[in-house]
Write a protein that holds these residues in place. Sequence first.
Motif, mmCIF file in Angstrom:
data_model
loop_
_atom_site.group_PDB
_atom_site.id
_atom_site.type_symbol
_atom_site.label_atom_id
_atom_site.label_comp_id
_atom_site.label_asym_id
_atom_site.label_seq_id
_atom_site.Cartn_x
_atom_site.Cartn_y
_atom_site.Cartn_z
ATOM 1 N N ALA A 1 3.870 7.649 7.026
ATOM 2 C CA ALA A 1 4.789 6.913 7.897
ATOM 3 C C ALA A 1 4.077 6.431 9.156
ATOM 4 C CB ALA A 1 5.973 7.805 8.259
ATOM 5 N N GLN A 2 3.247 7.283 9.735
ATOM 6 C CA GLN A 2 2.508 6.905 10.937
ATOM 7 C C GLN A 2 1.580 5.711 10.691
ATOM 8 O OE1 GLN A 2 0.741 10.759 11.564
ATOM 9 N NE2 GLN A 2 2.159 11.286 13.229
ATOM 10 N N LEU A 3 1.087 5.591 9.461
ATOM 11 C CA LEU A 3 0.138 4.518 9.126
ATOM 12 C C LEU A 3 0.816 3.322 8.468
ATOM 13 C CD1 LEU A 3 -2.807 6.719 7.775
ATOM 14 C CD2 LEU A 3 -2.547 5.715 10.059
ATOM 15 N N GLY A 4 2.150 3.374 8.328
ATOM 16 C CA GLY A 4 2.868 2.243 7.755
ATOM 17 C C GLY A 4 2.692 2.099 6.260
ATOM 18 N N ILE A 5 2.474 3.214 5.571
ATOM 19 C CA ILE A 5 2.171 3.204 4.145
ATOM 20 C C ILE A 5 3.315 3.852 3.370
ATOM 21 C CG2 ILE A 5 0.582 4.111 2.394
ATOM 22 C CD1 ILE A 5 -1.599 4.066 4.543
ATOM 23 N N GLY A 6 3.621 3.324 2.199
ATOM 24 C CA GLY A 6 4.618 3.942 1.346
ATOM 25 C C GLY A 6 4.170 5.319 0.894
ATOM 26 N N VAL B 1 0.831 -1.197 0.000
ATOM 27 C CA VAL B 1 0.000 0.000 0.000
ATOM 28 C C VAL B 1 0.870 1.253 0.000
ATOM 29 C CG1 VAL B 1 -1.863 1.254 1.140
ATOM 30 C CG2 VAL B 1 -1.775 -1.246 1.290
ATOM 31 N N TRP B 2 0.483 2.222 -0.826
ATOM 32 C CA TRP B 2 1.119 3.527 -0.893
ATOM 33 C C TRP B 2 0.051 4.604 -0.765
ATOM 34 C CZ3 TRP B 2 6.474 3.983 -2.574
ATOM 35 C CH2 TRP B 2 7.066 2.769 -2.973
ATOM 36 N N CYS C 1 4.593 4.281 14.192
ATOM 37 C CA CYS C 1 3.785 3.529 13.230
ATOM 38 C C CYS C 1 2.669 2.727 13.899
ATOM 39 C CB CYS C 1 4.670 2.587 12.414
ATOM 40 S SG CYS C 1 3.732 1.648 11.189
ATOM 41 N N ASN C 2 1.437 3.015 13.485
ATOM 42 C CA ASN C 2 0.261 2.221 13.839
ATOM 43 C C ASN C 2 -0.434 1.864 12.525
ATOM 44 O OD1 ASN C 2 -0.164 2.107 16.889
ATOM 45 N ND2 ASN C 2 0.283 4.281 16.560
ATOM 46 N N PRO C 3 -0.187 0.660 12.006
ATOM 47 C CA PRO C 3 -0.611 0.332 10.638
ATOM 48 C C PRO C 3 -2.115 0.449 10.416
ATOM 49 C CG PRO C 3 0.971 -1.276 11.455
ATOM 50 C CD PRO C 3 0.577 -0.429 12.630
ATOM 51 N N LEU C 4 -2.450 0.985 9.255
ATOM 52 C CA LEU C 4 -3.854 1.090 8.857
ATOM 53 C C LEU C 4 -4.288 -0.126 8.054
ATOM 54 C CD1 LEU C 4 -6.422 2.891 8.719
ATOM 55 C CD2 LEU C 4 -5.497 3.862 6.608
ATOM 56 N N ALA C 5 -3.383 -0.657 7.230
ATOM 57 C CA ALA C 5 -3.695 -1.831 6.409
ATOM 58 C C ALA C 5 -3.231 -3.096 7.129
ATOM 59 C CB ALA C 5 -3.046 -1.679 5.034
ATOM 60 N N GLN C 6 -3.157 -4.199 6.406
ATOM 61 C CA GLN C 6 -2.811 -5.485 7.004
ATOM 62 C C GLN C 6 -1.332 -5.847 6.856
ATOM 63 O OE1 GLN C 6 -5.279 -7.465 8.796
ATOM 64 N NE2 GLN C 6 -6.022 -5.362 8.636
ATOM 65 N N VAL C 7 -0.556 -4.944 6.254
ATOM 66 C CA VAL C 7 0.886 -5.133 6.136
ATOM 67 C C VAL C 7 1.506 -3.751 5.937
ATOM 68 C CG1 VAL C 7 0.849 -5.447 3.626
ATOM 69 C CG2 VAL C 7 2.709 -6.455 4.955
ATOM 70 N N VAL C 8 2.743 -3.553 6.434
ATOM 71 C CA VAL C 8 3.388 -2.246 6.291
ATOM 72 C C VAL C 8 4.256 -2.224 5.030
ATOM 73 C CG1 VAL C 8 3.353 -1.769 8.759
ATOM 74 C CG2 VAL C 8 5.357 -2.910 7.753
ATOM 75 N N ASN C 9 4.511 -1.007 4.547
ATOM 76 C CA ASN C 9 5.307 -0.828 3.330
ATOM 77 C C ASN C 9 6.141 0.447 3.452
ATOM 78 O OD1 ASN C 9 6.230 -1.056 0.620
ATOM 79 N ND2 ASN C 9 4.592 0.309 -0.071
ATOM 80 N N PRO C 10 7.217 0.414 4.255
ATOM 81 C CA PRO C 10 8.038 1.620 4.432
ATOM 82 C C PRO C 10 8.878 1.917 3.190
ATOM 83 C CG PRO C 10 8.982 -0.233 5.638
ATOM 84 C CD PRO C 10 7.691 -0.718 5.075
ATOM 85 N N ASN C 11 8.466 2.921 2.442
ATOM 86 C CA ASN C 11 9.136 3.311 1.201
ATOM 87 C C ASN C 11 8.814 4.760 0.889
ATOM 88 O OD1 ASN C 11 10.650 1.176 -0.396
ATOM 89 N ND2 ASN C 11 8.805 0.022 0.146
ATOM 90 N N VAL C 12 9.753 5.434 0.224
ATOM 91 C CA VAL C 12 9.530 6.797 -0.243
ATOM 92 C C VAL C 12 9.887 6.873 -1.728
ATOM 93 C CG1 VAL C 12 10.153 9.226 -0.031
ATOM 94 C CG2 VAL C 12 10.033 7.791 2.018
ATOM 95 N N ALA C 13 8.902 7.254 -2.546
ATOM 96 C CA ALA C 13 9.124 7.453 -3.977
ATOM 97 C C ALA C 13 8.867 8.912 -4.310
ATOM 98 C CB ALA C 13 8.191 6.553 -4.793
ATOM 99 N N MET C 14 9.691 9.475 -5.184
ATOM 100 C CA MET C 14 9.554 10.883 -5.554
ATOM 101 C C MET C 14 9.565 11.049 -7.064
ATOM 102 S SD MET C 14 11.774 12.991 -2.715
ATOM 103 C CE MET C 14 11.181 13.056 -1.019
ATOM 104 N N LEU C 15 8.875 12.079 -7.530
ATOM 105 C CA LEU C 15 8.712 12.358 -8.952
ATOM 106 C C LEU C 15 9.772 13.344 -9.433
ATOM 107 C CD1 LEU C 15 6.672 11.874 -11.371
ATOM 108 C CD2 LEU C 15 5.604 14.029 -10.668
#
Length: 434
Positions: A191-196, A177-178, A223-237
């Motif tokens: 980041a707080q929700l564990g999302i990319g 999840v992102w 981090c307090n995950p919102l989904a069922q798995v975390v995805n620590p990542n940062v993508a930039m344009l």
Amino acid sequence: MKFGIFIDLQLPRPWAEGDEEKLFEEALEQVELADQIGIDYVWVQEHHFLEEYCHSSAPELFLAACSQRTKTIRLGHGIVVMSPKFNHPARVAERLATLDILSGGRVEWGTGESGSRMELEGFGVDFVDKRPMWAEALQEASKMMSMDPYPGFQGKYFSMPHRNIVPKPLQKPHPPVWSACSNRDSLKMSAQLGIGALTFAFVNAEEAKFWVEEYYNTFKRECNPLAQVVNPNVAMLTGFMCHEDHKTARKLGQEGAQFFAFGLGHYWRDGVHVPGKTNLWNEFKNRPQSIDQQLERERKKAGMGGIGTPKQLIENFQSLENAGVDQLILLHQCGRYRHEEICKSLELFAKKVLPEFREREAKREKEKQEELAPFIAEANKKIISHEAMNDLPPVEAYPLLWEKSSSKDAQKVPDRRPGMTAFWKMQVGGKSSK
């Protein structure tokens, strides 16, 4: 650092018959090429009613086509609009799982709220509700893909009874999840929700370093995950056009990247739009050349670091790599970029730029996973595990339900209207009972 391409499907006016068909076909060819040359991701937007700026209103269909033309590239929604008034969460879960199966488990689940008045009011969404809608729908869609059956939900923005959502995705419990991020606050929330974090704002290396450090420090602490798995990542344009000659690269690429930024400002910040009438390209070409606007365009040159020679791109991209960016997304198609120049640019990038990052990327990813392992484990403990339904209420077909209902009323005054069972037979069989 990994690399992605960004499918915006921009189509400046004037339009001729067949232009949209050509745009889509060329975009699919660009994705095929990206897959062949080793690009890691393709990200496809979801926007509605944003003429000229984005004609990608059904990314799930575009990505399905990509799934059959590619082998390894990750297929990213950049993003799915999660408001139930745009996309019901069950439909999101079904489409993601289907695409994941068709692609052999290559889906990336980018999510977002939408933010323009053109889109939100087009689907009847109040601006103040868009974030809680996103959070509610994302949380439940992630449960739908991972629970068998889904126990149902009574929420503020959508409700549904217990159902088993099929098919299930190949990636368990669901695709990574992102979330779309346009500023530091939304990056920190991800980041707080564990999302990319999918950062669609142009930033320079100094800003990127600050943003990335804040993201990972927040992930580790809060981090307090919102989904069922975390995805620590940062993508930039970044803007993108690669050519052996610097001046040619600028000539081919600068105007398109500026049009992207102009369209973003038009629909989200300061534009006045008449649907079907406004000519965005003309407004862009005739924009006032005030000092303030010149300064604003200079500030946005952070997004121009991907427009230049291979040597310049290597230098600029290494600064973002050193800042900790996990993935750089190349804005490879925008404005009036020509398909042939886009393909040449990608091929040159693959030949002279991409190899400079490949060896380091694998080593860096291994080190990152080792560093984050204890924090990911701690975050996983906070994921709410939902108990399976023990007592599953049956769902009877309508005729059975109506028959039971009519038998309960047998002691009352007879109802001489046509029975619902007879009505059902008329609908299914096409004939009325004699």
